[in-house]
Design an enzyme around this catalytic site. Structure first.
Site, PDB file in Angstrom:
ATOM      1  N   SER A 190       0.748  -1.238   0.051  1.00 53.75           N
ATOM      2  CA  SER A 190       0.097  -0.111  -0.052  1.00 53.75           C
ATOM      3  C   SER A 190       0.874   1.366   0.028  1.00 53.75           C
ATOM      4  O   SER A 190       0.200   2.357  -0.300  1.00 53.75           O
ATOM      5  CB  SER A 190      -1.013   0.060   1.148  1.00 53.75           C
ATOM      6  OG  SER A 190      -0.270  -0.125   2.431  1.00 53.75           O
ATOM      7  N   HIS A 218      -5.307  -3.173  -2.245  1.00 54.72           N
ATOM      8  CA  HIS A 218      -5.121  -2.134  -3.444  1.00 54.72           C
ATOM      9  C   HIS A 218      -5.409  -2.929  -5.024  1.00 54.72           C
ATOM     10  O   HIS A 218      -5.137  -1.814  -5.890  1.00 54.72           O
ATOM     11  CB  HIS A 218      -3.721  -1.537  -3.199  1.00 54.72           C
ATOM     12  CG  HIS A 218      -3.780  -1.031  -1.915  1.00 54.72           C
ATOM     13  ND1 HIS A 218      -4.175   0.663  -1.844  1.00 54.72           N
ATOM     14  CD2 HIS A 218      -3.457  -1.082  -0.700  1.00 54.72           C
ATOM     15  CE1 HIS A 218      -4.283   0.941  -0.708  1.00 54.72           C
ATOM     16  NE2 HIS A 218      -3.709  -0.020   0.036  1.00 54.72           N
ATOM     17  N   LYS A 249     -11.944   0.712  -1.656  1.00 54.86           N
ATOM     18  CA  LYS A 249     -10.757   1.341  -2.426  1.00 54.86           C
ATOM     19  C   LYS A 249     -11.328   1.375  -4.119  1.00 54.86           C
ATOM     20  O   LYS A 249     -12.245   2.252  -4.165  1.00 54.86           O
ATOM     21  CB  LYS A 249      -9.305   0.603  -2.595  1.00 54.86           C
ATOM     22  CG  LYS A 249      -8.903   0.948  -0.694  1.00 54.86           C
ATOM     23  CD  LYS A 249      -7.814   0.343  -0.519  1.00 54.86           C
ATOM     24  CE  LYS A 249      -7.519   0.679   1.133  1.00 54.86           C
ATOM     25  NZ  LYS A 249      -6.697  -0.012   1.659  1.00 54.86           N
TER      26      LYS A 249
HETATM   27  C1  LIG Z   1      -6.655  -0.171   3.391  1.00 55.75           C
HETATM   28  C2  LIG Z   1      -6.016  -1.733   3.469  1.00 55.75           C
HETATM   29  C3  LIG Z   1      -6.912  -2.701   4.333  1.00 55.75           C
HETATM   30  C4  LIG Z   1      -8.148  -2.276   5.075  1.00 55.75           C
HETATM   31  O1  LIG Z   1      -9.189  -1.938   4.288  1.00 55.75           O
HETATM   32  P1  LIG Z   1     -10.440  -0.983   4.694  1.00 55.75           P
HETATM   33  O2  LIG Z   1     -11.581  -1.787   4.055  1.00 55.75           O
HETATM   34  O3  LIG Z   1     -10.077   0.251   4.449  1.00 55.75           O
HETATM   35  O4  LIG Z   1     -10.520  -1.407   6.107  1.00 55.75           O
HETATM   36  C5  LIG Z   1      -6.546  -3.932   4.298  1.00 55.75           C
HETATM   37  N1  LIG Z   1      -5.272  -4.179   3.720  1.00 55.75           N
HETATM   38  C6  LIG Z   1      -4.303  -3.330   3.163  1.00 55.75           C
HETATM   39  C7  LIG Z   1      -3.135  -3.962   2.328  1.00 55.75           C
HETATM   40  C8  LIG Z   1      -4.928  -2.212   2.741  1.00 55.75           C
HETATM   41  O5  LIG Z   1      -4.295  -1.416   2.140  1.00 55.75           O
END
Ligand SMILES: *Cc1c(COP(=O)(O)O)cnc(C)c1O
Length: 394
Positions: A190, A218, A249
């Site tokens: 990320s 992502h 996302k």
């Molecule tokens: C953003 C993210 C999450 C968490 O997801 P949310 O739905 O925002 O809680 C989990 N794993 C990774 C790699 C992330 O970047």
């Protein structure tokens, strides 16, 4: 009233809080909330100023798409808002079931399970897979939610250096005495925007009889022929036992999910604590996610254009002398080293109408403070030229 003011904050049992905040200030690590007004778009009002927004994970520009918002409005009128309880009581609606079936179909797996967030999936399911007497191997740059999940499992945690399968192998070779073994990794990291060496990792999982869990947070919607992520792109989906994604996302919505075998999902329904003990998401979220999946299937050009433009932005940035690390994706770090320099750079860009967030420890290791550029389908060539022009003069 909550105790506050000098009397409570400077003396007594809570005095340490102010000391902690001052320490964060000294190290340039204190973070403050910026307020966005209006929708999440390529141009957003952030902190009272209209800026080109390079801080959003809304990769396919779906968060404010009228097809999503109209679907949600209708679902809201038809089915109300709150879901009232956890899924195992009365929170699991027909809509949730429908979305789980659709996700399983989209991901080409037997079953899927929805959670309130991606964080809840990762922090919750690892403890259902391994426990005391087991071991979990985790990439040092895995997302915080995976690390928390490892800790909560009470299995032995063996971190390996980022994206180094040889180091993972030596840990695997030394730990055959455990009952169960699990390897967990992000697919697309990320903060660095690079991908895990998943083929090598899947080979190791096979060779050592370990379970493999991959977090595509992502990459869902962005990578792979059908937008299922990096595992699809590398054609290793059938070798990954547990695959995690998020609706928050590229899907432009909220909620996390896990896909796998029907039996795995059945076990998680019974054992994953955030699933059992947290209220189900409001049903209208389902409508947004279904609409997003329709768009992802019907408009593959969103992801191909996003990745093409990201590649060309990366090469222009390198050409200007910026260190973009090992990024191969729509996430592009500008690595500058110290938090102080990162803040100065971000402030300067803001003055020119460009919002690029600063990422500093503990989100990244010491010495790797960066600006994190998130590209979305909504960024036009013109917006990218403005960014490059501003960076050229700094
Ligand atoms: C953003 C993210 C999450 C968490 O997801 P949310 O739905 O925002 O809680 C989990 N794993 C990774 C790699 C992330 O970047």
């Amino acid at each position: 009233m909550v105790p506050s003011g000098d009397k409570f904050s400077r003396t007594g049992a809570m005095a340490w809080v102010e000391q902690e905040l001052l320490a964060l200030d000294r190290e340039h690590l204190r973070r403050r909330l910026a307020i966005r007004v209006g929708a999440q778009r390529a141009v957003s009002n952030i902190g009272g100023k209209e800026m080109i927004n390079f801080g959003s994970n809304d990769y396919l520009a779906l968060a404010a798409d009228p097809r999503l918002t109209q679907a949600v409005s209708q679902a809201l009128i038809d089915g109300g808002w709150g879901s009232g309880s956890s899924p195992l009581i009365t929170g699991h609606s027909r809509g949730h079931k429908l979305l789980e079936e659709r996700l399983a179909e989209f991901e080409n797996t037997e079953a899927a399970l929805l959670f309130p967030s991606g964080f809840a999936v990762n922090s919750g399911i690892i403890a259902a897979l391994v426990g005391p007497g087991d071991v979990v191997y985790t990439d040092r740059k895995n997302h915080a939610s995976l690390l928390d999940g490892c800790r909560l499992s009470r299995a032995d945690v063996r971190p390996y250096p980022h994206a180094e399968p040889d180091r993972l192998e030596s840990l695997l070779a030394k730990s055959s005495h455990y009952r169960r073994r699990l390897i967990v990794t992000d697919s697309l990291f990320s903060m660095d925007g690079d991908t895990a060496p998943l083929v090598a990792i899947a080979d190791l999982a096979d060779r050592y009889g370990a379970m493999l869990m991959v977090d595509e947070a992502h990459a869902t919607g962005v990578f792979g022929k059908n937008g299922r992520g990096v595992c699809e792109e590398l054609m290793i989906e059938d070798r990954v036992h547990i695959r995690v994604g998020t609706l928050s996302k590229a899907m432009g919505s909220i909620g996390g999910f896990v896909v796998g075998s029907r039996q795995l999902i059945e076990l998680l329904v019974n054992r994953a604590r955030p699933y059992v003990f947290s209220t189900a998401t409001p049903e209208p979220m389902v409508a947004a996610s279904l609409a997003a999946m329709d768009i992802i299937e019907a408009e593959p050009e969103r992801r191909t254009q996003l990745l093409d433009r990201s590649a060309s932005l990366r090469s222009s940035l390198s050409g200007q002398g910026w260190n973009v690390g090992n990024s191969t994706s729509q996430i592009i770090p500008l690595i500058v080293g110290s938090p102080e320099r990162a803040i100065a750079l971000s402030t300067e860009l803001r003055e020119q109408g460009l919002f690029v967030p600063v990422i500093r420890p503990p989100t990244v290791p010491d010495g790797e403070a960066c600006l994190r550029l998130s590209m979305t389908f909504g960024h036009t060539e013109d917006m990218l030229s403005k960014l490059l022009a501003a960076l050229r003069h700094i």
